[in-house]
Design a protein around this motif. Structure first.
Motif, PDB file in Angstrom:
ATOM      1  N   LEU A  21      28.471  84.990   2.303  1.00  0.00           N
ATOM      2  CA  LEU A  21      28.628  83.609   2.761  1.00  0.00           C
ATOM      3  C   LEU A  21      27.277  82.984   3.094  1.00  0.00           C
ATOM      4  O   LEU A  21      27.027  81.806   2.789  1.00  0.00           O
ATOM      5  CB  LEU A  21      29.544  83.565   3.990  1.00  0.00           C
ATOM      6  N   GLU A 151      34.778  79.291  -1.131  1.00  0.00           N
ATOM      7  CA  GLU A 151      34.313  79.568   0.226  1.00  0.00           C
ATOM      8  C   GLU A 151      34.219  78.289   1.055  1.00  0.00           C
ATOM      9  O   GLU A 151      34.621  78.262   2.226  1.00  0.00           O
ATOM     10  CB  GLU A 151      32.948  80.259   0.171  1.00  0.00           C
ATOM     11  N   LEU A 155      36.477  77.605   4.415  1.00  0.00           N
ATOM     12  CA  LEU A 155      35.902  77.291   5.716  1.00  0.00           C
ATOM     13  C   LEU A 155      36.361  75.924   6.216  1.00  0.00           C
ATOM     14  O   LEU A 155      36.554  75.720   7.422  1.00  0.00           O
ATOM     15  CB  LEU A 155      34.375  77.338   5.628  1.00  0.00           C
ATOM     16  N   THR A 156      36.543  74.987   5.294  1.00  0.00           N
ATOM     17  CA  THR A 156      37.052  73.673   5.698  1.00  0.00           C
ATOM     18  C   THR A 156      38.458  73.792   6.291  1.00  0.00           C
ATOM     19  O   THR A 156      38.769  73.225   7.358  1.00  0.00           O
ATOM     20  CB  THR A 156      37.069  72.719   4.486  1.00  0.00           C
TER      21      THR A 156
END
Length: 450
Positions: A21, A151, A155-156
């Motif tokens: 990440l 990714e 994460l959003t």
């Protein structure tokens, strides 16, 4: 012990995920959006208008309905709109900017919701925030790998769940599920468009490679055809000449010595021409030929050690040739030796073709930093026969000299003569390939083109 091993493995896996990440999303590398093939810069202008609308709409929603102060509302709206513009050049930093602005705005609105000052407000995503983040995610998915887009989407959604599901608020209209769905749609759309663009680029590249391969194959076929024709016609006749020159003395009773020498010279020249022809055929038949064809690894290249034999061949043709060697003779690099030999060979061939009866002088001067080659012929005793040459002789000399970083002059000499002078350095300069000077006329004044 078993639990400790499992914990270590799980910790190593989590550490690996975090490292991935960080490498994917913790970067500020530039990735400009290229202009459209058909619309050119029109999409960039549309996105700038979207950014302007997101800025005004976000500031108005947060200030009028969300209870946020006008200055802070304007800054948050400006950050959400600026993220759209930034995504045109740096999509990952733009995604971070949009997320940070949205989270800050959601936390401020949550404070107002808990205080009862923003009843029925769309939270945690405003409509302007959703539109701006959709544009950012679309531009992100168009330029980065699918894993990075996934990714960013994950994460959003995770931050949306933390703000709405874990922190929560009071008296609001939830927009987390709607926002997550729309974000997933634009990421899938951007990934599909990116894959289509890459497939089209690969198709164009493959088509170009196929066309180049077809052109190369056609060239090789044409070169092979020329090689076959040269072998079938020229090599056959040269072989016949060699055999006839060898048999001719046996057909005459007591042939004179001059006749034997001339016939021996004819046979030797024919065999040498066959050897050179084989080198040429090797070049034509080979896809990646060496400097002198496929036979370069099997036959030694001519050097100045064979200069005497070259001069004797010219004398055998009835020409007077004088050889002068000045300075201390020493071995030179193979390229210099070969080029010097070829220059003398071509110059003497030009004397034979264009200066009938002329006397020739071959002068080699060994300088401390190279070799000077000079071939001069005097005035011809008769008119030169018509020449069908294309002027490639002098051009080939110039190319050899320039390749070694030397200099060359070729110009008329006293009383209708001609002079060729070339300087070949021992060590060619590394910063320049060399120059080859010559007169403006490319035709040989002795009577035709060399």
């Amino acid at each position: 012990m078993r639990d400790t091993g499992v914990d270590r493995a799980l910790g190593a896996r989590v550490t690996g995920w975090l490292r991935v990440l960080r490498e994917d999303l913790w970067t500020a590398r530039a990735d400009p959006l290229p202009p459209s093939v058909w619309l050119r810069w029109f999409p960039h202008g549309v996105l700038c208008l979207v950014a302007f609308g997101v800025t005004l709409g976000g500031a108005a929603q947060l200030g009028d309905n969300g209870g946020v102060g006008p200055q802070l509302a304007f800054l948050i709206g400006l950050a959400q709109g600026g993220a759209v513009v930034l995504a045109l050049w740096r999509p990952i930093p733009a995604w971070w900017l949009s997320m940070v602005a949205t989270v800050l705005g959601a936390l401020e609105v949550r404070r107002q919701l808990l205080a009862g000052g923003a009843h029925d407000f769309t939270w945690p995503w405003t409509s302007a925030g959703i539109i701006g983040h959709m544009a950012v995610l679309l531009l992100l998915a168009l330029r980065v790998r699918t894993r990075v887009s996934a990714e960013a989407l994950a994460l959003t959604v995770l931050l949306t769940y933390v703000v709405q599901g874990l922190l929560g608020g009071a008296g609001y209209q939830p927009t987390g599920v709607l926002a997550g769905t729309l974000f997933a749609v634009v990421v899938v759309l951007g990934t599909a468009l990116r894959g289509r663009r890459e497939a089209r680029a690969q198709l164009v590249e493959q088509t170009t490679l196929t066309a180049e391969e077809r052109t190369r194959r056609t060239l090789l076929e044409e070169r092979s055809r020329i090689a076959r024709e040269l072998h079938d016609v020229v090599a056959h006749h040269m072989s016949v000449i060699s055999i006839q020159a060898q048999v001719a003395p046996h057909l005459v009773d007591n042939p004179p010595d001059e006749l034997r020498e001339n016939l021996a010279g004819i046979r030797e020249n024919a065999l040498e021409a066959l050897t050179e022809l084989r080198r040429v055929l090797g070049v034509l038949r080979s896809e990646h030929p060496g400097p002198d064809g496929d036979l370069a690894g099997h036959a030694p290249q001519p050097t100045l050690d064979r200069l005497d034999a070259l001069v004797e061949n010219t004398r055998a043709a009835g020409r007077e040739v004088v050889t002068e060697i000045n300075g201390e003779r020493r071995p030179l690099p193979p390229g210099v030796e070969l080029s010097a030999y070829r220059i003398v060979q071509e110059a003497l061939s030009n004397v034979l073709r264009h200066a009938p009866g002329a006397r020739a002088t071959v002068r080699l001067t060994y300088e401390p930093d190279g070799l000077e080659v000079e071939v001069v012929n005097g005035r011809p005793t008769g008119p030169a026969p018509p020449s069908t040459g294309a002027g490639h002789g002098l051009l080939g000399m110039r190319e050899r000299v320039a390749m070694l970083g030397g200099t060359m002059t070729a110009h008329p000499w006293h009383w209708d003569g001609f002079k060729v002078t070339a300087f070949l350095p021992d060590v060619p300069p590394a910063d320049a390939p060399g120059t080859a000077r010559s007169t403006e006329k490319t035709t040989d004044p002795r009577g035709g083109t060399p």
